[in-house]
Scaffold this motif. Structure first.
Motif, PDB file in Angstrom:
ATOM      1  N   UNK A  65       0.841  -1.197   0.000  1.00 25.48           N
ATOM      2  CA  UNK A  65       0.000   0.000   0.000  1.00 25.48           C
ATOM      3  C   UNK A  65       0.878   1.249   0.000  1.00 25.48           C
ATOM      4  N   UNK A  66       1.878   1.245   0.863  1.00 29.83           N
ATOM      5  CA  UNK A  66       2.775   2.411   0.939  1.00 29.83           C
ATOM      6  C   UNK A  66       3.565   2.572  -0.356  1.00 29.83           C
ATOM      7  N   UNK A  67       4.107   1.482  -0.873  1.00 26.38           N
ATOM      8  CA  UNK A  67       4.881   1.566  -2.116  1.00 26.38           C
ATOM      9  C   UNK A  67       4.029   2.125  -3.251  1.00 26.38           C
ATOM     10  N   UNK A  68       2.794   1.654  -3.348  1.00 23.18           N
ATOM     11  CA  UNK A  68       1.910   2.121  -4.420  1.00 23.18           C
ATOM     12  C   UNK A  68       1.600   3.605  -4.275  1.00 23.18           C
ATOM     13  N   UNK A  69       1.333   4.050  -3.060  1.00 23.60           N
ATOM     14  CA  UNK A  69       1.030   5.472  -2.861  1.00 23.60           C
ATOM     15  C   UNK A  69       2.193   6.348  -3.291  1.00 23.60           C
ATOM     16  N   UNK A  70       3.400   5.916  -2.966  1.00 22.78           N
ATOM     17  CA  UNK A  70       4.550   6.744  -3.336  1.00 22.78           C
ATOM     18  C   UNK A  70       4.727   6.792  -4.852  1.00 22.78           C
ATOM     19  N   UNK A  71       4.513   5.656  -5.521  1.00 21.57           N
ATOM     20  CA  UNK A  71       4.651   5.645  -6.976  1.00 21.57           C
ATOM     21  C   UNK A  71       3.611   6.543  -7.635  1.00 21.57           C
ATOM     22  N   UNK A  72       2.375   6.486  -7.160  1.00 20.13           N
ATOM     23  CA  UNK A  72       1.329   7.334  -7.742  1.00 20.13           C
ATOM     24  C   UNK A  72       1.519   8.805  -7.359  1.00 20.13           C
ATOM     25  N   UNK A  73       1.914   9.063  -6.119  1.00 18.23           N
ATOM     26  CA  UNK A  73       2.156  10.456  -5.720  1.00 18.23           C
ATOM     27  C   UNK A  73       3.253  11.083  -6.570  1.00 18.23           C
ATOM     28  N   UNK A  74       4.284  10.312  -6.871  1.00 22.46           N
ATOM     29  CA  UNK A  74       5.373  10.819  -7.711  1.00 22.46           C
ATOM     30  C   UNK A  74       4.906  10.969  -9.159  1.00 22.46           C
ATOM     31  N   UNK A  75       4.210   9.966  -9.649  1.00 24.52           N
ATOM     32  CA  UNK A  75       3.757  10.010 -11.042  1.00 24.52           C
ATOM     33  C   UNK A  75       2.820  11.191 -11.288  1.00 24.52           C
ATOM     34  N   UNK A  76       1.954  11.479 -10.333  1.00 21.71           N
ATOM     35  CA  UNK A  76       0.967  12.541 -10.504  1.00 21.71           C
ATOM     36  C   UNK A  76       1.445  13.885  -9.975  1.00 21.71           C
ATOM     37  N   UNK A  77       2.689  13.936  -9.488  1.00 20.93           N
ATOM     38  CA  UNK A  77       3.307  15.211  -9.166  1.00 20.93           C
ATOM     39  C   UNK A  77       2.975  15.813  -7.831  1.00 20.93           C
ATOM     40  N   UNK A  78       2.397  15.040  -6.905  1.00 17.15           N
ATOM     41  CA  UNK A  78       2.081  15.612  -5.599  1.00 17.15           C
ATOM     42  C   UNK A  78       3.182  15.374  -4.573  1.00 17.15           C
ATOM     43  N   UNK A  79       4.126  14.494  -4.878  1.00 16.01           N
ATOM     44  CA  UNK A  79       5.336  14.345  -4.065  1.00 16.01           C
ATOM     45  C   UNK A  79       6.482  14.916  -4.887  1.00 16.01           C
ATOM     46  N   UNK A  80       7.101  16.014  -4.374  1.00 18.91           N
ATOM     47  CA  UNK A  80       7.980  16.797  -5.226  1.00 18.91           C
ATOM     48  C   UNK A  80       9.362  17.041  -4.621  1.00 18.91           C
ATOM     49  N   UNK A  81       9.778  16.240  -3.669  1.00 18.00           N
ATOM     50  CA  UNK A  81      11.107  16.426  -3.105  1.00 18.00           C
ATOM     51  C   UNK A  81      12.205  16.098  -4.100  1.00 18.00           C
ATOM     52  N   UNK A  82      13.455  16.348  -3.682  1.00 26.48           N
ATOM     53  CA  UNK A  82      14.594  16.154  -4.581  1.00 26.48           C
ATOM     54  C   UNK A  82      14.683  14.723  -5.090  1.00 26.48           C
ATOM     55  N   UNK A  83      14.483  13.754  -4.223  1.00 28.50           N
ATOM     56  CA  UNK A  83      14.596  12.362  -4.647  1.00 28.50           C
ATOM     57  C   UNK A  83      13.393  11.948  -5.492  1.00 28.50           C
ATOM     58  N   UNK A  84      12.237  12.587  -5.270  1.00 28.44           N
ATOM     59  CA  UNK A  84      11.065  12.278  -6.096  1.00 28.44           C
ATOM     60  C   UNK A  84      11.317  12.629  -7.546  1.00 28.44           C
ATOM     61  N   UNK A  85      12.099  13.690  -7.780  1.00 32.34           N
ATOM     62  CA  UNK A  85      12.401  14.094  -9.154  1.00 32.34           C
ATOM     63  C   UNK A  85      13.166  13.001  -9.894  1.00 32.34           C
ATOM     64  N   UNK A  86      13.980  12.236  -9.177  1.00 36.11           N
ATOM     65  CA  UNK A  86      14.717  11.144  -9.810  1.00 36.11           C
ATOM     66  C   UNK A  86      13.791   9.994 -10.200  1.00 36.11           C
TER      67      UNK A  86
END
Length: 344
Positions: free
Chosen positions: A298-319
């Motif tokens: 559940x956590x892994x999926x949320x992070x992948x979708x948050x990054x894909x949809x641009x709501x998680x925007x930290x430095x490592x998310x950009x990678x």
């Protein structure tokens, strides 16, 4: 001067309108990683406010005339607590204090009024539950970076209904740099256990959502798994007692682990980048890059979708952005099923 002020104001209003329009048009992620009801296509709900942090109340002396409280005992523990103690925002029960180093005050007791004890939601050993993040064993500097990202408003949920993400931002803002370092050092020092059991299936027990966790209804009925991974307790009673040694079943589509292995280890012929390039052999982490093996799907999926949809925007998310950009929902499910099935 008056004309210039008007122009700037109109420009600002236009920017706000464009931002609002972009928000309205932003696609929603699948509801399952966020344990929310599935919405019709194209519906984007309003942002819910962060969960309110309850006020600190000192313990009240026991009433000698009241009946004795019901004491609970988690499997494997020698200790006994009331449900009120289990759920105490500023001093939650610790079933296995001998299994980890002494908790920093912010983990054990929180920091009223802005932050509840980290150990309440993430559990005293940092393992967490499906509705939040598993922290144990993450690189220290990675945890520090994520808390700074929360402080700067760089981590939001792609599903606006997930209120505890906003609470996490508020809690992070209540911490000093020294407290952040202390929390990160504590959780990073704890070894990740095996607590996810991936089961491939076409049908699962009918589920209900409570507290952003899937619980079986228990009526014997079943529903199709679809393109989802449904994480649910091995033992409902132990999960309610916040027993960190009670695991979770991750129901996944048939064949997903094998398909996910091909994507995660080779990149699927250009569909994505092989996860091992950054996350290391066996996905056990590499320097600042976190270890993923055996973590909550559940956590892994949320992070992948948050990054894909641009709501998680930290430095490592950009990678990670280009890595997840072209993945379909089914490919993400396959990768997550494989990653969660690995030994930590």
């Amino acid at each position: 001067m008056r004309t210039r002020v008007i122009v700037v104001t109109i420009g600002a209003l236009a920017a706000l309108w464009a931002s609002g329009a972009a928000q309205a048009q932003r696609p929603m992620p699948p509801a399952w990683p966020y344990a929310q009801p599935q919405l019709p296509p194209g519906v984007v709900p309003d942002q819910v406010p962060a969960q309110a942090t309850p006020p600190y109340r000192p313990p009240t002396p026991p009433d000698p005339n009241a009946p004795p409280p019901v004491l609970l005992q988690a499997t494997g523990s020698t200790l006994r607590f009331t449900q009120e103690q289990v759920s105490n925002s500023y001093g939650p029960a610790d079933w296995f204090p001998e299994s980890h180093a002494p908790m920093p005050d912010i983990v054990a007791k929180g920091k009223p009024p802005g932050a509840r004890a980290c150990g309440l939601c993430h559990l005293p050993d940092g393992r967490g539950r499906p509705e939040n993040a598993p922290l144990q064993g993450l690189p220290r500097d990675y945890i520090v970076q994520q808390l700074h990202d929360f402080q700067q408003g760089l981590r939001h949920s792609a599903d606006p209904r997930k209120a505890n993400t906003g609470e996490m931002e508020n809690a992070a803002k209540a911490l000093t740099d020294a407290e952040i370092q202390e929390v990160a050092g504590y959780f990073s020092s704890i070894r990740v256990p095996k607590y996810i059991r991936v089961v491939e299936t076409g049908m699962i027990p009918t589920m209900r959502i409570q507290g952003e966790i899937y619980f079986p209804v228990g009526d014997g009925q079943q529903e199709p798994i679809g393109t989802r991974i449904i994480e649910t307790p091995e033992d409902v009673a132990q999960t309610r007692m916040r027993n960190p040694r009670s695991g979770f079943i991750a129901y996944a589509p048939i064949g997903s682990v094998k398909r996910g292995e091909a994507l995660a280890t080779t990149g699927g012929g250009g569909r994505t980048t092989a996860c091992t390039v950054c996350h290391g052999h066996g996905l056990k982490g590499l320097g600042l890059v976190p270890n993923l093996a055996g973590r909550s799907p559940s956590y892994l999926a949320r992070q992948m979708y948050d990054i894909k949809l641009g709501t998680r925007r930290g430095a490592m998310a950009a990678l990670m952005g280009p890595v997840v950009a072209n993945l379909t929902d089914s490919e993400m499910v396959d990768i997550i099923a494989y990653v969660s099935s690995l030994e930590p």
